[in-house]
Design a protein around this motif. Structure first.
Motif, short mmCIF file in Angstrom:
data_model
loop_
_atom_site.label_atom_id
_atom_site.label_comp_id
_atom_site.label_asym_id
_atom_site.label_seq_id
_atom_site.Cartn_x
_atom_site.Cartn_y
_atom_site.Cartn_z
N UNK A 134 10.56 17.29 -2.81
CA UNK A 134 9.31 16.52 -3.44
C UNK A 134 9.63 15.55 -4.50
N UNK A 135 11.02 15.51 -4.97
CA UNK A 135 11.55 14.90 -5.75
C UNK A 135 12.20 13.52 -5.64
N UNK A 136 11.95 13.06 -3.97
CA UNK A 136 12.30 12.18 -3.07
C UNK A 136 11.61 10.99 -2.78
N UNK A 137 12.18 9.93 -3.93
CA UNK A 137 11.02 9.28 -3.66
C UNK A 137 11.05 8.01 -2.70
N UNK A 138 9.69 8.69 -1.60
CA UNK A 138 10.27 8.09 0.04
C UNK A 138 9.81 5.91 0.22
N UNK A 188 1.04 -0.77 0.63
CA UNK A 188 -0.13 0.20 0.11
C UNK A 188 0.52 0.61 0.08
N UNK A 189 0.72 1.88 -0.63
CA UNK A 189 1.66 3.58 -0.99
C UNK A 189 0.93 4.66 -1.10
N UNK A 190 0.07 5.02 0.19
CA UNK A 190 -0.41 6.80 0.42
C UNK A 190 -0.22 7.71 -1.02
#
Length: 250
Positions: A220-224, A209-211
């Motif tokens: 905002x460019x970071x892929x968490x 699950x990815x909110x």
């Protein structure tokens, strides 16, 4: 044989690096900031699990290496903790406003460090006069200097790395920043006895699950839903090259 130090950002990475044949670990957190001081929990976990030498970084924040008194107080506490926990070394670096080694603060940290082998980290690459800095760090008694030769990466900095390696009368010159499997031979050919690498890869999150639309980062460019980790195969391959090279260099 040359020594391979792997920069690790957690206990799992440290165990992978050890299993793959790393000789020493620099322990940090926050790779996006270039590494800051690990938490007490991480320090204790890695100390208890890892058998090769571990040198935690003492860096209270990202950014430059000119520290306030509040920053410095935290550094004193951290280096005392690392010493008392029984680590074999620590990694630190301080500069003053003019870009020279902050000798008064470094002298205090060296005294607090006691038996710790101190690496002066890549703050060296931001100093105004590297040869003077080498003399000062020799007098301070640091064990090694981690440096890219004052360039964006150590391959570009090879000319200064060679010069420092020829001139040093004490600290080991350890090449770091952009040291990879593809170029490690160049540093061995230059006569460097210690190599520092992240030997890293980006691993995907196990989250199903990815909110959407929510982020924990100001960037905002970071892929968490990825994280940085040590690539075991790369560490093993680096050590293979170093072991093959050793008899040729002797």
């Amino acid at each position: 044989m040359a020594t391979l130090e792997i920069c690790c950002f957690g206990a799992e990475c440290a165990l992978v690096a050890e299993r793959a044949g790393a000789d020493r670990i620099e322990l940090c957190t926050s790779p996006a900031e270039g590494g800051i001081t690990p938490s007490f929990g991480m320090l204790r976990q890695v100390r208890d699990l890892v058998r090769i030498p571990v040198h935690p970084i003492v860096r209270p924040r990202g950014g430059d290496f000119c520290y306030t008194q509040a920053d410095f107080s935290a550094m004193k506490n951290d280096i005392s903790l690392i010493r008392d926990m029984g680590f074999s070394g620590a990694v630190v670096g301080l500069l003053n406003e003019e870009g020279h080694i902050d000798l008064p603060k470094m002298e205090i940290l060296m005294e607090l460090a006691g038996p710790l082998a101190i690496t002066f980290h890549r703050a060296f690459d931001m100093c105004i006069n590297p040869l003077l800095a080498l003399e000062q760090l020799t007098q301070l008694g640091v064990a090694r200097i981690l440096t890219s030769g004052q360039q964006a990466n150590a391959e570009l900095g090879l000319p200064l790395l060679r010069t420092l390696n020829e001139k040093t009368q004490g600290p080991i010159i350890m090449a770091g920043a952009g040291v990879r499997l593809s170029n490690i031979q160049k540093f061995l050919d230059a006569g460097l006895k210690e190599i520092h690498s992240s030997a890293g890869k980006v691993a995907p999150s196990t989250m199903i699950y990815r909110k959407a639309g929510v982020t924990m980062s100001s960037d905002s460019e970071v892929d968490e839903f990825t994280h940085y980790c040590v690539d075991e195969d790369t560490v093993e391959a680096m050590k293979d090259i170093m072991s093959i090279y050793a008899p040729l260099a002797s």
